[in-house]
Scaffold this motif. Structure first.
Motif, PDB file in Angstrom:
ATOM      1  N   ASN B 237      49.734  14.758 111.838  1.00 33.36           N
ATOM      2  CA  ASN B 237      50.054  13.876 112.461  1.00 33.36           C
ATOM      3  C   ASN B 237      49.694  12.871 113.534  1.00 33.36           C
ATOM      4  O   ASN B 237      49.265  12.685 114.423  1.00 33.36           O
ATOM      5  N   LEU B 238      50.208  11.680 112.681  1.00 33.76           N
ATOM      6  CA  LEU B 238      49.812  10.143 113.386  1.00 33.76           C
ATOM      7  C   LEU B 238      50.751   9.926 113.812  1.00 33.76           C
ATOM      8  O   LEU B 238      52.147   9.547 113.698  1.00 33.76           O
ATOM      9  N   LEU B 239      50.646   9.303 115.531  1.00 37.22           N
ATOM     10  CA  LEU B 239      51.219   7.886 115.810  1.00 37.22           C
ATOM     11  C   LEU B 239      50.609   6.872 116.486  1.00 37.22           C
ATOM     12  O   LEU B 239      49.936   6.787 117.029  1.00 37.22           O
ATOM     13  N   SER B 249      57.786   6.487 118.861  1.00 36.41           N
ATOM     14  CA  SER B 249      57.526   7.786 119.570  1.00 36.41           C
ATOM     15  C   SER B 249      57.194   9.079 119.045  1.00 36.41           C
ATOM     16  O   SER B 249      56.258   9.729 119.740  1.00 36.41           O
ATOM     17  N   GLU B 250      57.982   8.480 117.714  1.00 39.43           N
ATOM     18  CA  GLU B 250      57.753  10.401 116.866  1.00 39.43           C
ATOM     19  C   GLU B 250      56.074  10.258 115.494  1.00 39.43           C
ATOM     20  O   GLU B 250      56.334   8.952 115.284  1.00 39.43           O
ATOM     21  N   TYR B 251      55.884  11.288 115.627  1.00 35.96           N
ATOM     22  CA  TYR B 251      54.414  10.399 114.833  1.00 35.96           C
ATOM     23  C   TYR B 251      55.298  11.004 113.382  1.00 35.96           C
ATOM     24  O   TYR B 251      56.038  11.206 113.198  1.00 35.96           O
ATOM     25  N   GLU B 252      54.213  10.648 113.065  1.00 35.80           N
ATOM     26  CA  GLU B 252      54.560  10.622 111.137  1.00 35.80           C
ATOM     27  C   GLU B 252      53.374  11.436 110.394  1.00 35.80           C
ATOM     28  O   GLU B 252      52.139  11.265 110.763  1.00 35.80           O
ATOM     29  N   ASN B 290      52.902  21.633 116.873  1.00 38.31           N
ATOM     30  CA  ASN B 290      52.219  20.366 118.640  1.00 38.31           C
ATOM     31  C   ASN B 290      51.566  20.061 118.652  1.00 38.31           C
ATOM     32  O   ASN B 290      50.932  19.999 119.834  1.00 38.31           O
ATOM     33  N   GLN B 291      50.960  19.440 117.742  1.00 40.31           N
ATOM     34  CA  GLN B 291      49.516  18.157 117.382  1.00 40.31           C
ATOM     35  C   GLN B 291      49.903  17.119 117.139  1.00 40.31           C
ATOM     36  O   GLN B 291      50.731  16.990 116.181  1.00 40.31           O
ATOM     37  N   ARG B 292      49.646  16.071 117.579  1.00 42.69           N
ATOM     38  CA  ARG B 292      49.233  14.917 117.011  1.00 42.69           C
ATOM     39  C   ARG B 292      48.549  13.469 117.529  1.00 42.69           C
ATOM     40  O   ARG B 292      48.018  14.321 118.538  1.00 42.69           O
ATOM     41  N   PHE B 293      48.430  13.306 116.491  1.00 48.46           N
ATOM     42  CA  PHE B 293      46.770  12.220 116.764  1.00 48.46           C
ATOM     43  C   PHE B 293      47.864  10.283 117.727  1.00 48.46           C
ATOM     44  O   PHE B 293      48.196  10.241 116.441  1.00 48.46           O
ATOM     45  N   ARG B 294      46.893   9.998 119.109  1.00 44.62           N
ATOM     46  CA  ARG B 294      47.947   8.852 119.276  1.00 44.62           C
ATOM     47  C   ARG B 294      46.818   7.506 119.111  1.00 44.62           C
ATOM     48  O   ARG B 294      46.006   8.355 119.849  1.00 44.62           O
ATOM     49  N   GLU B 312      46.099  15.021 120.928  1.00 40.57           N
ATOM     50  CA  GLU B 312      47.198  15.805 122.146  1.00 40.57           C
ATOM     51  C   GLU B 312      47.939  17.430 121.641  1.00 40.57           C
ATOM     52  O   GLU B 312      48.231  16.677 120.366  1.00 40.57           O
ATOM     53  N   VAL B 313      48.586  17.991 122.473  1.00 44.71           N
ATOM     54  CA  VAL B 313      48.708  18.772 122.526  1.00 44.71           C
ATOM     55  C   VAL B 313      50.126  18.569 123.244  1.00 44.71           C
ATOM     56  O   VAL B 313      50.321  18.223 124.481  1.00 44.71           O
ATOM     57  N   LYS B 314      51.089  19.225 123.117  1.00 45.41           N
ATOM     58  CA  LYS B 314      52.922  19.100 123.449  1.00 45.41           C
ATOM     59  C   LYS B 314      52.715  20.160 124.925  1.00 45.41           C
ATOM     60  O   LYS B 314      52.703  21.661 124.214  1.00 45.41           O
ATOM     61  N   LEU B 315      52.440  20.232 125.619  1.00 43.02           N
ATOM     62  CA  LEU B 315      52.713  20.756 126.532  1.00 43.02           C
ATOM     63  C   LEU B 315      53.899  21.237 127.640  1.00 43.02           C
ATOM     64  O   LEU B 315      54.549  19.825 127.728  1.00 43.02           O
TER      65      LEU B 315
END
Lengths: 579, 579
Positions: B237-239, B249-252, B290-294, B312-315
């Motif tokens: 998941n890449l932002l 602001s949403e990952y692809e 719930n993981q992404r790379f920004r 990043e992890v969504k907390l």
């Protein structure tokens, strides 16, 4: 070249350890543990965890290495963790005064007053070893690293010189979280920092080092130690106070039982951990006769200790060197933290018979609080909940009010409840016995004891459980069939969780020599016969003997050797064919 | 109470972690990992070591956390590792300017000049959150802890803000000790220190924290990455920059392959480690969605990086939080250390065809040296041996002499040898890709994701491989037969190396509840039937289902659950009888 130099050469050349920051000319007293060093170090930690922590159900914590000044004021370090320092008036170099005097042949106690140091330096005409200059008057130098926590310059902090204070400061939290189990051992493995004035002993005197410490909290009325009987007949080597006072320098060997009954070791827990420390070093390859416990005399002991023994190991260059300390710290630390924090850091013991006491409690009256403070009631109630009703009563009784969230609440905000309660426990200040290990020195000592020269070759005869790599896999030649089969053996072992080394360059002899140097206990060679009957050869690092084994039996064989069976014994018990 | 507060309550109550120095009122940004926290943390480290270090044959070192100032001058930290700080003119409190502006609803870049910060604060009337006062002009605050190494006040040192610099500074030693194997990954697990101005986010923003870092050194002409193909079809998941620039602001979600071929991830090694990081967190119980790379945009990136992604992890409370950073540091660090140390920190690549060069070497003439300097020859020769003959020639050629051991040796002390040599390799400055993990944040995130409420009870559904304790053993009652058999089961498991918990107090229901809270996956109960047929029951922490199992099969069952099979699946595959 002495043995220390040889060991350090090997360590630098083969990635065990080396002086840090070499490219910038180095910083005295700092070390890098290289890849093989880290593997050995981690295995030493594992063994210690099993023998000292898990085996007793002790509790391991990891806490910050920076502490605010008050922690080390309470512990006494700010006042007494210091060395006497002199400065050369010609070149400005600084030295430890006691080291200079020792080098001039004078044994001095660190506890001497400064004037005594000045007098001895003057009388013995001790001069700067670097330029021959005279010294300034001696001063104290705090050997803790000082820093500032956050942006306020008055928020002084120190890097911990021992991990121990964390266990005292966090004692109450651990004790409460673990349902007041007692006695309780709290352990920590982590870094300590000492800002040495001019460290000059390689891996032996470091400014940054790893420690493995236990603070064992017990009731001074009951120091019976349930583990004592398991080890009472074990022998230990003691250079105890009585020997030292009569000028002795050779240790006396006796059983733990004798040491305790003669009053040489005054606490059973202390004695138990000392025996365990002997067994620990033995497992690491340091023979018992090269270990001793030297008692610290009054004046040599740290400010907190009532009895201390240094566990020392005989090293080639540096003689007897301390690798662990065993101190009875009594109630010193907890008492001091009670005094400095104002908190009740007690343990509780069951009373022989319950007793009745009158308890006075103050219970908040939310309605009245809301009338007076409106919405602020939320934060007030939350703050009040941090106190026990009995503490609130005591505050009201003493000051007439209690202050929380910036407001003063008088007795009108509380209902007072008086109750007769039956009390079954009483509080006391726990006493502490501390076994404390210096990991870096231990790993250095282990390497020195494992170091052997066979002709012009070096063999590192590490006990297999702490060898950095458990097995090496070699195809005899680069023949593609051999390389392929060797690759299979290698991956199979690796996937099963072993640390394995693969190499197909150079002659087989040079490859054996390379892994002997890093202490790999087992070298597995795939030869042409392997392609026919699925056997391989295993070679012993220490005896260089070789056996042929079925490929399917290799893991069983490795496990046997790692369990401490001895290579040749393992090979014979499995009925392997010698080559 | 939000989830973060619930998790922190559990952590404090059951010995996972708590604020350090509570008895002294606490120090912001410091944490103690308690006994269960340490066990989880160590298992997370073990998994990381297996996945990131051992699996690739990378090399782990452990180096000092204090470095002399020059290291951080070279790295650029002294100049750019800083925050913009303002001080309240009324109460004296200090704040990070960017945090204040963010709280006022303004997104600002840290790279803005100070005057911009001052203007924004003034224009938006930002006041002291504590007293409402106005702020002084903003200043820079170096967010490294500063100290002094040894007794000389000019020997400034800093506590490392990342472990990375050790790997750059020690690169050459590791590279040489390991026979110039290349590319090479050097790893370190250790503490980092950041002197935050006013940390206020519990376990998320710490002044002292543990990091797990790899510096992967590679040849910029060959970044083909042998591991890439194994993971090219994995989705991440890449932002990414393009999305961010267009206000997304949403990952692809895309495969690694796509990310690379679209030029979003510009280096294969970088991409490979990113996928590995996703799998690592998944094994720890954090779902992929719930993981992404920004991606860090220019201006947000650290001064050393050419491309960076934050994993990043969504907390629950803090939203998307960085737990690892993946940076392409190019040749920045090594080039800077070459410049500041004057040392040749090169790697070597094989030339496509060997080339001939003229080599001029200066060889010492011992006889002449002894004639001139007598016994000092020993130290002189030893010092000279630290230089290669070619380096000595270069010094003579440049300066007319070489200085060692305090003496200047001119060309008369050397024989000059000129040789034509065939060179097969050429030096180059290695480039570096860095995956860097924040251990404390990861463990916090893992606890938050494992936290579940079932009615008024808490269950910590940790993946079994990282559960602090693997099994609990309970006698159903305190009946002496049951207690004895339970004791046997307990000791047997403990001796086999499992972490086991024993409890015979309270009702069995309360005991189950207690171990559910600390995440013990398997509870073993010894009941009256156990005495008859040597079976025990096993209970699943997550489904609360129970099965009866032969005592002799317990270890096999535990191993199956620890291997990740799932409790119910393991029970069914072993044909256990449900209760």
């Amino acid at each position: 070249m002495d043995k220390a130099e040889k060991v350090m050469n090997l360590a630098m050349r083969r990635g065990f350890f080396w002086p840090a920051y070499e490219i910038y000319g180095g910083v005295a007293g700092t070390l890098v543990w290289g890849p093989y060093g880290v593997l050995v170090k981690n295995k030493v930690i594992d063994l210690w965890r099993r023998m000292f922590i898990y085996n007793h159900g002790f509790l391991e914590i990891q806490a910050p290495s920076i502490a605010p000044r008050i922690v080390f004021e309470a512990s006494g370090h700010v006042d007494s963790f210091r060395d006497v320092m002199v400065t050369c008036e010609s070149c400005g170099r600084k030295y430890r005064a006691d080291t200079l005097l020792e080098e001039a042949g004078l044994e001095v106690s660190e506890a001497l007053p400064l004037e005594e140091f000045d007098r001895l330096i003057l009388e013995n005409d001790v001069r700067c070893p670097s330029c021959g200059g005279r010294f300034s008057k001696s001063t104290y130098f705090i050997t803790m690293f000082r820093t500032t926590i956050g942006p306020y310059s008055d928020a002084e902090g120190f890097l911990r010189p021992e991990t121990a204070q964390n266990m005292f400061v966090e004692f109450r939290r651990v004790y409460e979280d673990f349902r007041r189990v007692f006695p309780i051992g709290i352990a920590q493995i982590g870094r300590g920092f000492r800002n040495e004035i001019s460290p000059r002993q390689g891996p032996i005197r470091l400014r940054e080092f790893d420690m493995m410490e236990i603070e064992f909290f017990f009731d001074p009325r009951d120091d019976s130690c349930p583990y004592f009987d398991d080890v009472r007949d074990e022998e230990i080597n003691l250079l105890h106070e009585e020997l030292l006072r009569s000028g002795g320098s050779e240790y006396e060997t006796m059983t733990l039982d004798e040491a305790f009954s003669r009053g040489i070791i005054k606490n059973k827990y202390l004695g138990y951990f000392m025996v365990l420390a002997v067994k620990f070093l033995e497992k690491l390859g340091i023979p018992r006769e090269n270990q001793r416990f030297r008692e610290k005399l009054e004046g040599e002991r740290a400010h907190y200790a009532v009895q201390t023994f240094d566990q020392e190991v005989k090293l080639d260059r540096w003689g007897w060197v301390e690798v662990s300390g065993h101190a009875n710290r009594s109630d010193y630390d907890i008492s001091r933290h009670i005094k400095f924090s104002g908190k009740e850091l007690f343990a509780f013991r069951r009373l022989s018979s319950p007793k009745k006491v009158l308890v006075k409690e103050a219970i908040p009256r939310p309605r009245v609080i809301r009338e007076a403070f409106g919405d602020k009631i939320g934060v007030i109630m939350r703050e009040l909940s941090k106190y026990k009703p009995i503490e609130i009563y005591e505050a009201l009784d003493k000051d007439g009010f209690i202050e929380v969230a910036g407001v003063r609440l008088g007795s009108e905000f509380f209902d007072v409840k008086v109750e007769e309660k039956v009390v079954e426990v009483e509080p006391f200040v726990p006493h502490v016995v501390e076994p404390s290990f210096g990991l870096d020195r231990i790993v250095y000592a282990v390497l020195e004891y494992a170091f052997r020269e066979v002709g012009d070759r070096v063999v590192l005869s590490l006990p297999p459980i702490i060898a950095p790599v458990e097995a090496a896999v070699f195809p005899l030649t680069r023949d593609s069939g051999l390389v392929e089969l060797a690759g299979m053996v290698y991956r199979d072992l690796k996937d099963s969780g072993y640390m394995v080394y693969y190499d197909d360059s150079d002659s087989i002899g040079r490859r054996y020599a390379r892994v002997d140097e890093i202490g790999v206990p087992i070298a597995i060679t795939i030869d042409y016969r392997s392609l026919e009957d699925d056997t391989v050869t295993v070679r012993d690092r220490d005896s260089w003997r070789q056996y042929r084994i079925k490929r399917i039996d290799v893991k069983t064989f490795i496990d046997l050797v790692l369990s401490g069976s001895g290579f040749v014994e393992a090979a014979e018990s499995m009925g392997l064919e010698p080559l």
